[in-house]
Design an enzyme around this catalytic site. Sequence first.
Site, PDB file in Angstrom:
ATOM      1  N   CYS A  59       0.768  -1.376   0.180  1.00 19.10           N
ATOM      2  CA  CYS A  59       0.014   0.097   0.020  1.00 19.10           C
ATOM      3  C   CYS A  59       0.652   1.200  -0.032  1.00 19.10           C
ATOM      4  O   CYS A  59       0.272   2.524  -0.075  1.00 19.10           O
ATOM      5  CB  CYS A  59      -0.896   0.017   1.148  1.00 19.10           C
ATOM      6  SG  CYS A  59      -1.944  -1.488   1.256  1.00 19.10           S
ATOM      7  N   HIS A  69      -3.695   6.835   1.963  1.00 23.71           N
ATOM      8  CA  HIS A  69      -3.894   5.461   1.431  1.00 23.71           C
ATOM      9  C   HIS A  69      -5.420   5.085   1.842  1.00 23.71           C
ATOM     10  O   HIS A  69      -5.555   5.206   3.110  1.00 23.71           O
ATOM     11  CB  HIS A  69      -2.904   4.643   2.116  1.00 23.71           C
ATOM     12  CG  HIS A  69      -3.399   3.141   1.960  1.00 23.71           C
ATOM     13  ND1 HIS A  69      -3.933   2.587   0.496  1.00 23.71           N
ATOM     14  CD2 HIS A  69      -3.305   1.954   2.631  1.00 23.71           C
ATOM     15  CE1 HIS A  69      -4.116   1.267   0.834  1.00 23.71           C
ATOM     16  NE2 HIS A  69      -3.947   0.890   2.001  1.00 23.71           N
ATOM     17  N   ASN A 117     -10.320  -0.932  -0.409  1.00 27.17           N
ATOM     18  CA  ASN A 117      -8.800  -1.040  -0.281  1.00 27.17           C
ATOM     19  C   ASN A 117      -8.147  -1.454  -1.594  1.00 27.17           C
ATOM     20  O   ASN A 117      -8.294  -2.619  -1.681  1.00 27.17           O
ATOM     21  CB  ASN A 117      -8.229  -1.486   1.085  1.00 27.17           C
ATOM     22  CG  ASN A 117      -6.824  -1.501   1.332  1.00 27.17           C
ATOM     23  OD1 ASN A 117      -6.116  -1.286   0.332  1.00 27.17           O
ATOM     24  ND2 ASN A 117      -6.270  -1.451   2.401  1.00 27.17           N
TER      25      ASN A 117
HETATM   26  C1  LIG Z   1     -10.239  -5.158  10.337  1.00 28.79           C
HETATM   27  C2  LIG Z   1     -10.778  -4.113  11.040  1.00 28.79           C
HETATM   28  C3  LIG Z   1     -11.971  -3.378  10.497  1.00 28.79           C
HETATM   29  C4  LIG Z   1     -11.606  -5.178  12.165  1.00 28.79           C
HETATM   30  O1  LIG Z   1     -12.105  -4.197  13.340  1.00 28.79           O
HETATM   31  P1  LIG Z   1     -11.944  -4.526  14.979  1.00 28.79           P
HETATM   32  O2  LIG Z   1     -12.622  -3.517  15.594  1.00 28.79           O
HETATM   33  O3  LIG Z   1     -10.503  -4.619  15.041  1.00 28.79           O
HETATM   34  O4  LIG Z   1     -12.615  -5.947  14.923  1.00 28.79           O
HETATM   35  P2  LIG Z   1     -11.843  -7.110  15.900  1.00 28.79           P
HETATM   36  O5  LIG Z   1     -11.228  -8.119  15.186  1.00 28.79           O
HETATM   37  O6  LIG Z   1     -11.567  -6.609  17.025  1.00 28.79           O
HETATM   38  O7  LIG Z   1     -13.363  -7.482  16.389  1.00 28.79           O
HETATM   39  C5  LIG Z   1     -14.603  -6.792  17.094  1.00 28.79           C
HETATM   40  C6  LIG Z   1     -15.926  -7.488  17.114  1.00 28.79           C
HETATM   41  O8  LIG Z   1     -16.260  -7.664  15.640  1.00 28.79           O
HETATM   42  C7  LIG Z   1     -16.528  -9.024  15.346  1.00 28.79           C
HETATM   43  N1  LIG Z   1     -16.165  -8.755  13.970  1.00 28.79           N
HETATM   44  C8  LIG Z   1     -14.999  -9.216  13.211  1.00 28.79           C
HETATM   45  N2  LIG Z   1     -15.186  -9.081  11.828  1.00 28.79           N
HETATM   46  C9  LIG Z   1     -16.283  -8.905  11.789  1.00 28.79           C
HETATM   47  C10 LIG Z   1     -17.264  -8.670  10.539  1.00 28.79           C
HETATM   48  N3  LIG Z   1     -16.508  -8.866   9.338  1.00 28.79           N
HETATM   49  N4  LIG Z   1     -18.510  -8.445  10.469  1.00 28.79           N
HETATM   50  C11 LIG Z   1     -18.853  -8.394  11.572  1.00 28.79           C
HETATM   51  N5  LIG Z   1     -18.332  -8.637  12.800  1.00 28.79           N
HETATM   52  C12 LIG Z   1     -17.017  -8.945  12.883  1.00 28.79           C
HETATM   53  C13 LIG Z   1     -15.757  -9.814  15.945  1.00 28.79           C
HETATM   54  O9  LIG Z   1     -16.123 -11.026  16.060  1.00 28.79           O
HETATM   55  C14 LIG Z   1     -15.661  -9.016  17.393  1.00 28.79           C
HETATM   56  O10 LIG Z   1     -16.913  -9.409  18.018  1.00 28.79           O
HETATM   57  P3  LIG Z   1     -17.012  -9.502  19.629  1.00 28.79           P
HETATM   58  O11 LIG Z   1     -16.695  -8.033  20.089  1.00 28.79           O
HETATM   59  O12 LIG Z   1     -18.390  -9.770  19.948  1.00 28.79           O
HETATM   60  O13 LIG Z   1     -15.880 -10.292  20.101  1.00 28.79           O
HETATM   61  C15 LIG Z   1      -9.976  -3.179  11.976  1.00 28.79           C
HETATM   62  O14 LIG Z   1      -9.025  -4.013  12.751  1.00 28.79           O
HETATM   63  C16 LIG Z   1      -9.208  -2.727  10.962  1.00 28.79           C
HETATM   64  O15 LIG Z   1      -9.592  -1.554  10.265  1.00 28.79           O
HETATM   65  N6  LIG Z   1      -7.828  -2.708  10.762  1.00 28.79           N
HETATM   66  C17 LIG Z   1      -6.880  -2.127   9.967  1.00 28.79           C
HETATM   67  C18 LIG Z   1      -7.076  -2.673   8.757  1.00 28.79           C
HETATM   68  C19 LIG Z   1      -6.742  -2.136   7.678  1.00 28.79           C
HETATM   69  O16 LIG Z   1      -6.925  -1.005   7.460  1.00 28.79           O
HETATM   70  N7  LIG Z   1      -5.675  -2.617   6.844  1.00 28.79           N
HETATM   71  C20 LIG Z   1      -5.156  -1.968   5.755  1.00 28.79           C
HETATM   72  C21 LIG Z   1      -3.862  -1.759   5.863  1.00 28.79           C
HETATM   73  S1  LIG Z   1      -3.246  -1.434   4.174  1.00 28.79           S
END
Ligand SMILES: CC(C)(COP(=O)(O)OP(=O)(O)OC[C@H]1O[C@@H](n2cnc3c(N)ncnc32)[C@H](O)[C@@H]1OP(=O)(O)O)[C@@H](O)C(=O)NCCC(=O)NCCS
Length: 343
Positions: free
Chosen positions: A124, A268, A299
């Site tokens: 990215c 990004h 993304n």
């Molecule tokens: C991926 C991302 C959106 C996940 O969000 P998060 O808040 O970290 O999610 P978590 O993995 O901690 O999960 C939180 C809750 O959502 C749930 N969950 C995870 N993925 C899910 C989905 N696709 N849909 C619904 N619920 C989801 C989990 O089960 C968890 O539930 P719980 O609280 O009941 O246990 C976030 O971590 C993120 O944006 N990270 C950066 C990613 C990014 O930008 N990458 C590109 C870089 S180049």
Amino acid sequence: MTKPQIRPATGAQYSRIHGVGGYRPVRVIPNSEVLEWIDSSDEWIRTRSGIAERRWAGPEESVAEMSVQAAGKAIAQAGITPEQIGGVIVSTVSHLKQTPAIATEIAQRLGCGTAPAFDISAACAGFGYGLGLADGMVRGGNAEYVLVIGVERLSDLTDKSDRSTAFIFGDGAGAAIVGPSNTPGIGKLIWGSDGSQADVISQTQAWDTAFAKPDAINGQGKEQKWPALRMDGQPVFRWAVWEMAKVAQQALDAAGITADQLGAFIPHQANMRITDAMIKALKLPASVPVARDIAETGNTSAASIPLAMERMLESGEAHSGDLALIIGFGAGLVYAAAVVTLP
Ligand SMILES: CC(C)(COP(=O)(O)OP(=O)(O)OC[C@H]1O[C@@H](n2cnc3c(N)ncnc32)[C@H](O)[C@@H]1OP(=O)(O)O)[C@@H](O)C(=O)NCCC(=O)NCCS
């Protein structure tokens, strides 16, 4: 006898972006379609990532085809001919053929003569890395104009059953022409890497693990599973918000520009919440327009900054000649930020 001295290459004093162009695949994948693959909700995807839909490439929309389309627009906007291009840099992590570089085919299809053409892998941050190389080539005298392309078909590496990535990635291509300028048009690139976090975003397995090597095929009983991109979302999120805001500020400082002088902020398109957190950390004035292309594009890794830049210029949110802060960050981990003048 005096020692012979090499005549060094001499280039332009400054460089700038002369044109930008993008290609978005025809097929739109709304969140409702993603919900057929993973247990989630439209609301969760929108609030956690800002994504409403993404584009996924069809069979005809290859890495090369999308690149040629995007580059054609950038070349037209720059007002140059393909023969004037003295370098083609293609940043991609999703061109599935190891060799030759896809850049040579793209250069040939565009009519860039014998221009040097090569691929880079900087995920990215790839557009920023390419921009830095192009800036050096133009100012160093090894090319007059350089075509920088960021292109991805991340759908080929997306595991549709993975809740943490299935909704995030999209496909597309963005291109820019970098060439000589009378005034500074690209600020110092603040770029770097952190290999200690190589595991937080990566391909699940190397190709030789996923597929048995020819000499190991017989009797090895290896499971053959197509590799995909995996991401440990939370560390990436924390790193992006805290470390990348500092990198963005360094790029501003190095260019001698303050946030209120910007005509656009084009981070990004990783996640809308990361963008919002960076705006706060940077204390970006509300008057500075911010790229939010992720809502409709997802993304697209290396393609995301040029695609977002094109959209802001086309929609009139940002204007030619404005100063824009760009910052890319992702798998590696790698990052690259700079202040640029918009074409
Ligand atoms: C991926 C991302 C959106 C996940 O969000 P998060 O808040 O970290 O999610 P978590 O993995 O901690 O999960 C939180 C809750 O959502 C749930 N969950 C995870 N993925 C899910 C989905 N696709 N849909 C619904 N619920 C989801 C989990 O089960 C968890 O539930 P719980 O609280 O009941 O246990 C976030 O971590 C993120 O944006 N990270 C950066 C990613 C990014 O930008 N990458 C590109 C870089 S180049």
